[in-house]
Motif scaffolding. Structure first.
Motif, PDB file in Angstrom:
ATOM      1  N   LEU A 187       0.623  -1.053  -0.464  1.00  0.00           N
ATOM      2  CA  LEU A 187       0.459  -0.144   0.317  1.00  0.00           C
ATOM      3  C   LEU A 187       0.719   0.930   0.102  1.00  0.00           C
ATOM      4  O   LEU A 187       0.525   2.386   0.081  1.00  0.00           O
ATOM      5  N   GLY A 188       1.685   1.103   0.166  1.00  0.00           N
ATOM      6  CA  GLY A 188       2.748   2.243   0.367  1.00  0.00           C
ATOM      7  C   GLY A 188       4.243   2.519   1.794  1.00  0.00           C
ATOM      8  O   GLY A 188       4.230   3.842   1.496  1.00  0.00           O
ATOM      9  N   HIS A 189       3.503   1.865   2.615  1.00  0.00           N
ATOM     10  CA  HIS A 189       3.289   2.189   3.366  1.00  0.00           C
ATOM     11  C   HIS A 189       5.554   1.735   3.974  1.00  0.00           C
ATOM     12  O   HIS A 189       5.441   0.603   3.334  1.00  0.00           O
ATOM     13  N   LYS A 190       5.634   3.058   4.462  1.00  0.00           N
ATOM     14  CA  LYS A 190       7.453   2.581   5.269  1.00  0.00           C
ATOM     15  C   LYS A 190       7.644   2.631   6.549  1.00  0.00           C
ATOM     16  O   LYS A 190       8.941   2.312   6.584  1.00  0.00           O
ATOM     17  N   ASP A 191       6.445   3.210   7.186  1.00  0.00           N
ATOM     18  CA  ASP A 191       6.803   3.287   8.449  1.00  0.00           C
ATOM     19  C   ASP A 191       5.329   2.333   9.438  1.00  0.00           C
ATOM     20  O   ASP A 191       4.890   3.023   9.205  1.00  0.00           O
ATOM     21  N   ILE A 192       6.905   1.323   9.532  1.00  0.00           N
ATOM     22  CA  ILE A 192       5.493   0.412  10.342  1.00  0.00           C
ATOM     23  C   ILE A 192       5.912   0.146  11.617  1.00  0.00           C
ATOM     24  O   ILE A 192       7.103  -0.461  11.536  1.00  0.00           O
ATOM     25  N   ALA A 193       4.635  -0.466  12.464  1.00  0.00           N
ATOM     26  CA  ALA A 193       5.074  -0.595  13.749  1.00  0.00           C
ATOM     27  C   ALA A 193       4.298  -1.589  13.566  1.00  0.00           C
ATOM     28  O   ALA A 193       3.703  -2.839  13.023  1.00  0.00           O
ATOM     29  N   LEU A 194       5.103  -2.474  14.865  1.00  0.00           N
ATOM     30  CA  LEU A 194       5.332  -3.666  15.248  1.00  0.00           C
ATOM     31  C   LEU A 194       4.418  -3.981  16.978  1.00  0.00           C
ATOM     32  O   LEU A 194       4.881  -3.786  17.390  1.00  0.00           O
TER      33      LEU A 194
END
Length: 356
Positions: A187-194
């Motif tokens: 989707l274009g996300h680069k800043d992803i949390a876990l």
């Protein structure tokens, strides 16, 4: 010739225990139990030896004479760490469905989470006389508990998580987590949390560790940074998801545009708390989980689905087929998973900072 129930009862006043028979025969107590109950996986010569010794000692082979009449209790044990959480309740439902169809009973052993009370359920009563086979639901096990399970001479299947040297049925957790993370990246996300599950480091449970590994490796493959400050944990409950979101959002500095949650219940907690604090889903934050919980559809939660009821139903069928003499029926099986895209994921808004 196997003892009749009446003959066994006549010998019941000698106080002879299953340990006495096992010691005299030079076998395990579980093997004695299987031999006197007519269950498979005991050689004819060993069975004959055990029955002869049991008869000579006057051993009462079972507290249930009716069980001896057929050689079975027609009861399957289900061992669960919790009974109130979604995965386990759905799995129990699936097991019971198959047992009911085959006219077997279900005996539930609830470990009650983690702690000292677990020990009482690994007693002789549980495995020697009450059940013909055992279904172990997705759970963490101590080293001692794993050793105990591996010594049981009854058919055994684990549902929902890998346990060493035991047949198990469950999704490929690495592939499922990878599917979820790749959806966000796509989707274009680069800043992803876990938001991962607590792995209870004193116990053996692969699922949380494998899902963390998948997140880290898929992010690395995409050339994306895994920020340690965006690594949060929970216990697979809605409440822990709420608390994790608060910890994440209260941190100073930039915010993620998406979060991968290792279960739907934790993802729901994130959505609830985000909405309470005015963070728009998915405008400000995309959220994805794993499971396809019953409430995920009504909530519009994007998820990677699995069917614990079908997994447990398949496992139960294997156990009953094994008891019916189909040797090799119990085996490991990878269950299917599927990405289900709903309303909680979308591309990040270009040129906009996420809500603080």
């Amino acid at each position: 010739m196997a003892k009749t129930p009446e003959r066994a009862q006549r010998g019941g006043h000698s106080g002879v225990s299953i340990e006495d028979v096992a010691a005299a025969a030079g076998v395990s107590t579980a093997t004695v139990s299987r031999a006197v109950r007519g269950l498979p996986r005991v050689s004819p010569s060993t069975r004959a030896k055990i029955l002869e010794i049991a008869d000579s000692l006057g051993y009462v082979a079972s507290s249930s004479a009716s069980g001896l009449a057929t050689g079975r209790t027609r009861t399957i044990g289900v061992l669960a760490p919790f009974v109130s959480r979604w995965f386990f309740s759905k799995a129990i439902e699936g097991a019971d469905r198959e047992l009911h169809a085959r006219q077997y009973n279900l005996s539930l052993f609830n470990l009650g989470g983690h702690g000292s009370h677990r020990e009482r359920l690994f007693s002789k009563t549980m495995v020697y006389k009450q059940i013909d086979a055992l279904l172990v639901l997705c759970m963490a096990l101590s080293h001692e508990e794993i050793e105990h399970l591996q010594k049981l001479d009854i058919p055994l299947v684990v549902v929902g998580g890998h346990v060493e040297e035991c047949a198990y049925i469950g999704i490929d957790d690495y592939a499922a987590a990878s599917t979820a993370v790749r959806h966000l990246i796509g989707l274009g996300h680069k800043d992803i949390a876990l938001l991962h599950g607590d792995d209870e480091t004193d116990l053996n449970f692969d699922v949380p560790r494998v899902r963390i590994q998948a997140f880290q490796e898929v992010m690395a493959e995409a050339g994306l940074t895994v920020r340690p400050e965006w690594d949060e944990w929970g216990d697979f409950t809605v409440h822990s998801g709420q608390e994790a979101f608060s910890r994440l959002w209260d941190q100073p500095g930039p915010k993620p545009t998406a979060i991968f949650c290792a279960s739907d219940e934790m993802a729901m907690g994130v959505v609830f708390e985000a909405n309470r604090r005015g963070v728009r889903i998915p405008d400000d934050l995309s959220v994805i989980g794993i499971d396809d919980h019953d409430f995920s559809g009504p909530m519009g939660l994007t998820t990677v689905s699995q069917r614990p009821d079908e997994q447990a139903e398949t496992a139960t069928k294997m156990l009953l087929d094994e008891l019916d003499g189909h040797l090799g029926a119990v085996r490991s099986v990878v269950a299917p998973h599927q990405l289900i895209v709903r309303r909680t994921t979308a591309p990040p808004r270009p040129g906009e900072e996420p809500a603080r």
